[in-house]
Scaffold this motif. Sequence first.
Motif, PDB file in Angstrom:
ATOM      1  N   ARG A  55       0.845  -1.198   0.000  1.00  0.00           N
ATOM      2  CA  ARG A  55       0.000   0.000   0.000  1.00  0.00           C
ATOM      3  C   ARG A  55       0.879   1.245   0.000  1.00  0.00           C
ATOM      4  N   VAL A  56       0.503   2.216  -0.789  1.00  0.00           N
ATOM      5  CA  VAL A  56       1.226   3.482  -0.846  1.00  0.00           C
ATOM      6  C   VAL A  56       0.317   4.583  -0.315  1.00  0.00           C
ATOM      7  N   ARG A  57       0.775   5.258   0.725  1.00  0.00           N
ATOM      8  CA  ARG A  57       0.035   6.400   1.252  1.00  0.00           C
ATOM      9  C   ARG A  57       0.772   7.681   0.886  1.00  0.00           C
ATOM     10  N   ILE A  58       0.112   8.520   0.095  1.00  0.00           N
ATOM     11  CA  ILE A  58       0.689   9.801  -0.282  1.00  0.00           C
ATOM     12  C   ILE A  58       0.067  10.871   0.594  1.00  0.00           C
ATOM     13  N   GLY A  59       0.912  11.584   1.332  1.00  0.00           N
ATOM     14  CA  GLY A  59       0.440  12.648   2.207  1.00  0.00           C
ATOM     15  C   GLY A  59       1.319  13.869   2.064  1.00  0.00           C
ATOM     16  N   GLY A  60       0.994  14.877   2.804  1.00  0.00           N
ATOM     17  CA  GLY A  60       1.797  16.086   2.737  1.00  0.00           C
ATOM     18  C   GLY A  60       1.262  17.165   3.651  1.00  0.00           C
ATOM     19  N   VAL A 106       4.893   3.670   2.753  1.00  0.00           N
ATOM     20  CA  VAL A 106       4.569   2.469   1.991  1.00  0.00           C
ATOM     21  C   VAL A 106       4.596   1.251   2.899  1.00  0.00           C
ATOM     22  N   ALA A 107       3.463   0.550   2.973  1.00  0.00           N
ATOM     23  CA  ALA A 107       3.409  -0.743   3.669  1.00  0.00           C
ATOM     24  C   ALA A 107       3.930  -1.799   2.709  1.00  0.00           C
ATOM     25  N   LEU A 108       5.096  -2.383   3.029  1.00  0.00           N
ATOM     26  CA  LEU A 108       5.781  -3.300   2.118  1.00  0.00           C
ATOM     27  C   LEU A 108       5.518  -4.763   2.433  1.00  0.00           C
ATOM     28  N   ALA A 109       5.297  -5.055   3.700  1.00  0.00           N
ATOM     29  CA  ALA A 109       5.034  -6.426   4.150  1.00  0.00           C
ATOM     30  C   ALA A 109       4.394  -6.335   5.530  1.00  0.00           C
ATOM     31  N   LYS A 110       4.044  -7.441   6.097  1.00  0.00           N
ATOM     32  CA  LYS A 110       3.465  -7.449   7.432  1.00  0.00           C
ATOM     33  C   LYS A 110       4.469  -6.851   8.423  1.00  0.00           C
ATOM     34  N   GLY A 111       4.108  -5.707   9.012  1.00  0.00           N
ATOM     35  CA  GLY A 111       4.985  -5.072   9.985  1.00  0.00           C
ATOM     36  C   GLY A 111       6.205  -4.412   9.391  1.00  0.00           C
TER      37      GLY A 111
END
Length: 432
Positions: A55-60, A106-111
Motif C-alpha cells: 500500500r502506498v500512502r501519499i500525504g503532505g 509504503v506498507a511493504l510487508a506485514k509489519g
Amino acid sequence: MKNFKKLSVLFLLVLSFSAVQAQKRHLDNYRDPDQRGINVFEAPKDTISTFDGVRVRIGGSSTLQFQAIDHENGVPQNLIDDGTVLPLKEIGSNFNLATANLDLDVALAKGVRMHLRTYLSSRHHPEPYVKGGYFQIDNLDFISEGTLGELMKYTTIKVGHMENNYGDAHFRRTDNAQAMFNPFVGNLIMDSFTTEVGAEVYYQRNGFIGMVGFSNGKLNQSVTTGSNGKTGGASFLAKLGYDSQLSDDLRVRLTGSLYNTGYVPSNYLYTADRAGSRYYFVMENEEASASSPFRSGRYDPGFRNSITAIMFNPFVKFGGLEFFGTAEFVSGRASSEVDDRKTTQFAGELIYRFGSTENFYVGGRYNTVKGELANGTEPDINRTQLSAGWFMTKNILAKVEYVNQKYDGYDNTSILYDGQFNGVVVEAVISF
C-alpha cells in the motif's frame, strides 16, 4: 512523445487511485500526520496486523505565516557608523514564503514499511529536496513465519538516513511545513534536530520505553577523508522512559535521552534544520537574504567536533490540561579548543485543550538558554511565547502566537548585544 505523455498520464492516474485507496485505511505502527498525531511520540506498536498487500500512502502538508515582528539591539551608534557592526535589517509586516512537504509511506510487508519526506519548499531551499527516510520493521514474518515472534511483539527496528530520536522535544517541533504537532509557531531556541545515517532499536512494553542507536554522525554524507585521515566518526543514541495512561483523565510520560559523539568532522545537532526558523530576519544584519542566514532567533553552541547532550522530558496530561518540559545539558568543543564548554536549556509548556474534540487550545511556553561560546562570551537568552489555536478539521489548524525574546551576555561588537525581538505571527497549517 505522444505515447510517453499518455503513459505518464496513466501512471499518475494509477498512482492517484492507489493513494486514495491507501488513505481509506490506517497504516500499522504509524503516527497520523493530522490532529490524531497530537501527543504521539514514538510510532505506536500495533498488536494486530492489517497488511493485505503493498500500500502506498501519499500525504503532505502546507503552511503559511503572516509575520508582524519588530527587533532592536543596543549596539552603540559609533560602532555601526564605523562599520564594526552592521545595522539590523529593516523588517515589517507581511506574509512569509509558503512551505510544503510531500510524504510517502509504503506498507511493504506485514509489519514492514518505508517513510520518505521531501521538502517541496522551505525557507533555505525554495526548490524540492529530500529531508530523509527510513525502513521500519515491527515484524519478521517476511523472513519466516513466526521468526522471533514473541520478541517482535515489543521491538521495533529503524534503519535509514533519518531524523535521530534524541529527546522528546523533536516530536513536538515544526518540521518545515509539518506544523500540526507544535502548539506554537517557533521551535525551541536551541533546536535539537539532525538527520544521520544509522539504526535504532526500540523496546516498548507495559509503558516502558527503551531505545539504543548508532549513526555515522554526519548530516552531509561523503566518503572523502578529512585532515585526520578519517571519513567520519560515530554517534551513540539512547533513550529510557515510561509512558502510561494511569486513568481516563491522567497520562504521565517521562524520558531521558543521550546523544554522544567521540569525534565527528562537523556536528549538526543544533544546526541541521535546513528548513529554517519561523521568525524571518529577526536579529539579522542588513545583508541577510531570504535563504541565508536562515536560523534567525536560534542559538548554536558551536560544539563542532565532539558533543555530549542529555535531555529530560516530562509530559503530564490531565483532562484537557497538559504540561511538557525540557531540561537539556550539553558539553562539547571544536577540535581547535582544549577544554569542553557547557550549555543548558530549559523550557516549559502549559497547554489547555478544550472543545468537543479538543479542537481549541491556549498555551504558553517559557524557554531559556545559557551557554559559553568559544570567544569567551556567556550568552543568556530568554523567550516567552503565548499561543492559541483552532483545529477547523482534523487536517486544518489555525494558530496565532505572540513571541518576545531577549539577549544578554553578548559584547557590544555583536549584533545581538542587548537584542530583543517581539511581535505576532499567525500561521495556517494543512496536513494529511
